[in-house]
Enzyme design. Sequence first.
Site, PDB file in Angstrom:
ATOM      1  CG  HIS A 214     -51.689 -58.276 -55.399  1.00  6.47           C
ATOM      2  ND1 HIS A 214     -52.457 -57.283 -55.960  1.00  6.47           N
ATOM      3  CD2 HIS A 214     -50.423 -57.798 -55.377  1.00  6.47           C
ATOM      4  CE1 HIS A 214     -51.689 -56.258 -56.269  1.00  6.47           C
ATOM      5  NE2 HIS A 214     -50.441 -56.542 -55.921  1.00  6.47           N
TER       6      HIS A 214
ATOM      7  NE  ARG B 150     -36.121 -55.436 -52.418  1.00  2.00           N
ATOM      8  CZ  ARG B 150     -34.836 -55.762 -52.644  1.00  2.00           C
ATOM      9  NH1 ARG B 150     -34.387 -55.953 -53.861  1.00  2.00           N
ATOM     10  NH2 ARG B 150     -34.014 -55.898 -51.625  1.00  2.00           N
TER      11      ARG B 150
ATOM     12  CD  GLU C  10     -46.979 -56.027 -57.626  1.00  2.00           C
ATOM     13  OE1 GLU C  10     -47.847 -55.543 -58.365  1.00  2.00           O
ATOM     14  OE2 GLU C  10     -46.513 -55.438 -56.622  1.00  2.00           O
TER      15      GLU C  10
ATOM     16  CG  HIS D 229     -46.398 -68.591 -42.795  1.00  2.00           C
ATOM     17  ND1 HIS D 229     -46.413 -68.171 -41.486  1.00  2.00           N
ATOM     18  CD2 HIS D 229     -47.553 -69.265 -42.981  1.00  2.00           C
ATOM     19  CE1 HIS D 229     -47.532 -68.580 -40.908  1.00  2.00           C
ATOM     20  NE2 HIS D 229     -48.245 -69.240 -41.800  1.00  2.00           N
TER      21      HIS D 229
ATOM     22  CD  GLU E 256     -49.211 -73.281 -42.557  1.00  2.00           C
ATOM     23  OE1 GLU E 256     -49.617 -74.127 -41.738  1.00  2.00           O
ATOM     24  OE2 GLU E 256     -49.401 -72.048 -42.406  1.00  2.00           O
TER      25      GLU E 256
END
Length: 141
Positions: free
Chosen positions: A9, A13, A57, A75, A123
């Site tokens: 994953h 932040r 996360e 991105h 995107e």
Amino acid sequence: MVGLVKTLHTAYRVSDLSASLHFYTALGYTQVGRVDLGGGASLTVLKFPEEEVVTLELVHRPDDGPVDIGTGFSHLVVQVDDLAGTVDRLLRAGLWPGPVDQPAGPYGPQTSWLSDPDGYRIELVQWPPGHPAGITAADFG
């Protein structure tokens, strides 16, 4: 010989967890769980309903100050089946996706861009019919 290796994953932040959760749930993610790290810090994990495992996360550490993305991040790409419908749904949810574009021409993928509350760029991609779910070596001839 190396055993299984795969990406699990992405972790971002975020400055305002509530604003980020609104953004990512409007995009279609669902919250799987949250871990309180103490002092107002937390980890919130998300996934799309069709996914089996967590794919995003959100790391919220208010004491670290505002998020500064800098110039190293580009991105995150999210695949959708109906880009025009997704853009319309996001607009109704108060998000601001850009116009649908076909950067590789009329037979290539359709894309639209938007940014989350901290400025992370997303995107959105709709692959043409018959294309695998993602970029493969075949895309490079």
